[in-house]
Design an enzyme around this catalytic site. Sequence first.
Site, short mmCIF file in Angstrom:
data_model
loop_
_atom_site.label_atom_id
_atom_site.label_comp_id
_atom_site.label_asym_id
_atom_site.label_seq_id
_atom_site.Cartn_x
_atom_site.Cartn_y
_atom_site.Cartn_z
N ASP A 1 0.87 -1.18 0.00
CA ASP A 1 0.00 0.00 0.00
C ASP A 1 0.90 1.23 0.00
O ASP A 1 2.12 1.13 0.15
CB ASP A 1 -0.90 0.01 1.25
CG ASP A 1 -1.83 1.23 1.28
OD1 ASP A 1 -2.38 1.58 0.21
OD2 ASP A 1 -1.99 1.86 2.34
N SER A 2 0.28 2.41 -0.13
CA SER A 2 1.07 3.64 -0.08
C SER A 2 1.46 3.98 1.37
O SER A 2 2.35 4.79 1.58
CB SER A 2 0.24 4.79 -0.65
OG SER A 2 -0.92 4.98 0.12
N GLY B 1 -3.18 8.83 -4.37
CA GLY B 1 -4.44 9.31 -4.95
C GLY B 1 -4.30 10.39 -6.01
O GLY B 1 -4.90 10.29 -7.08
N CYS C 1 -4.36 -1.64 -2.05
CA CYS C 1 -4.49 -0.22 -2.35
C CYS C 1 -5.40 -0.11 -3.57
O CYS C 1 -5.08 -0.68 -4.63
CB CYS C 1 -3.11 0.36 -2.66
SG CYS C 1 -3.16 2.06 -3.24
N ASN C 2 -6.51 0.56 -3.40
CA ASN C 2 -7.47 0.69 -4.50
C ASN C 2 -6.88 1.49 -5.65
O ASN C 2 -7.10 1.19 -6.82
CB ASN C 2 -8.74 1.38 -4.02
CG ASN C 2 -9.55 0.51 -3.09
OD1 ASN C 2 -10.48 -0.15 -3.51
ND2 ASN C 2 -9.18 0.49 -1.82
N GLU D 1 -3.25 9.06 7.95
CA GLU D 1 -1.78 8.94 8.05
C GLU D 1 -1.22 9.85 9.16
O GLU D 1 -0.17 9.58 9.71
CB GLU D 1 -1.11 9.30 6.72
CG GLU D 1 -1.29 8.26 5.62
CD GLU D 1 -0.38 7.03 5.77
OE1 GLU D 1 0.65 7.09 6.45
OE2 GLU D 1 -0.73 5.98 5.17
N CYS E 1 -11.06 2.74 -0.52
CA CYS E 1 -9.67 3.09 -0.22
C CYS E 1 -9.36 2.36 1.07
O CYS E 1 -10.16 2.42 2.02
CB CYS E 1 -9.52 4.60 -0.03
SG CYS E 1 -7.89 5.09 0.59
N HIS F 1 -7.44 2.96 3.37
CA HIS F 1 -7.29 3.81 4.56
C HIS F 1 -8.63 4.06 5.26
O HIS F 1 -8.65 4.35 6.45
CB HIS F 1 -6.70 5.18 4.17
CG HIS F 1 -5.22 5.18 3.93
ND1 HIS F 1 -4.66 4.59 2.83
CD2 HIS F 1 -4.20 5.71 4.65
CE1 HIS F 1 -3.33 4.77 2.88
NE2 HIS F 1 -3.05 5.46 3.98
N1 DGL Z 1 -4.83 3.22 0.53
C1 DGL Z 1 -4.82 3.58 -0.82
C2 DGL Z 1 -6.06 3.21 -1.56
O1 DGL Z 1 -6.69 2.22 -1.19
C3 DGL Z 1 -4.12 4.83 -1.28
C4 DGL Z 1 -4.26 6.10 -0.56
C5 DGL Z 1 -3.33 7.15 -1.13
O2 DGL Z 1 -2.13 6.96 -1.03
O3 DGL Z 1 -3.81 8.16 -1.69
O4 DGL Z 1 -6.44 3.82 -2.53
#
Ligand code: DGL
Length: 268
Positions: free
Chosen positions: A13-14, A46, A76-77, A155, A187, A189
């Site tokens: 993931d990010s 994103g 991570c989506n 975050e 997402c 997160h």
């Molecule tokens: N957790 C990530 C997602 O599912 C990425 C969030 C990000 O880094 O913008 O999209």
Amino acid sequence: MVHSAYRAIGILDSGVGGLTVFQELTRQLPHEQIVYFGDTARMPYGPRPDEEVRRFALQIIDFLQNQEIKLVVVACNTATAAGLSSYREQSALPVLGVIEPGVRAALAQTGNGRVGIIGTAGTVRSSAYEKALQGARPGLHVIARPCPLFVLLVENDLVDTPEAEKVAVEYLAPFNRASIDTLILGCTHYPLMAGLIQKTVGPGVKLINSAREIAGEVKEILTEQQLHHPLRLAEPGYRFFVSGNPGSFEEIASKMLHRRIKAYQVTL
Ligand code: DGL
């Protein structure tokens, strides 16, 4: 050479969002070893162009493949939407993304056929969820909105603040007007702020947490391909890597997982 079944599951993931997937995997597959990579130095994904996100994800998959893994979960989506098929083409291992499982769960859940999606700008721009939902059930009413600040709130550990509440009200108001009965947390997160999201959209809306759905799919693949770890390890090893400073990742991860998490910084 380690036999495949003895290898770990790789997650990327990010940042901390993929920990929602990690947590579900440890619940549903308590004897599997896991290697986690959070690209904290380049987070958020994103707002980035698809091509860049794809390149980052491929670098991480490369890194994970050198860590003796047997399967990759793109937790991570944004990265899933940007290029799941390229990751599959370039890896000999099974590569799973988070969008399909969330779509299946939403279709099973909705009663009135009105589904909301929240995600990063990249995920919403890709229309990956709409295409999959409407492909499976034409006529479904779908409304999608990006919620870019949510990732930063998570975050930076700011979910329980009045500012977060204000942001949630502003982002989620269109869903209250659209009479949805199901909202996809598109997402990884977002499950970390599910309480606030649920409070804002009201108890009548069912939240779909793709982290939960993907863990079920990983389990199925391990069974199908006979890849479950042969030993029922009581304490399977978990390793965490980040591209940025490990401090804040360790803090959020330790709080969330209720155990002391140590992360190692690596440069890709
Ligand atoms: N957790 C990530 C997602 O599912 C990425 C969030 C990000 O880094 O913008 O999209």
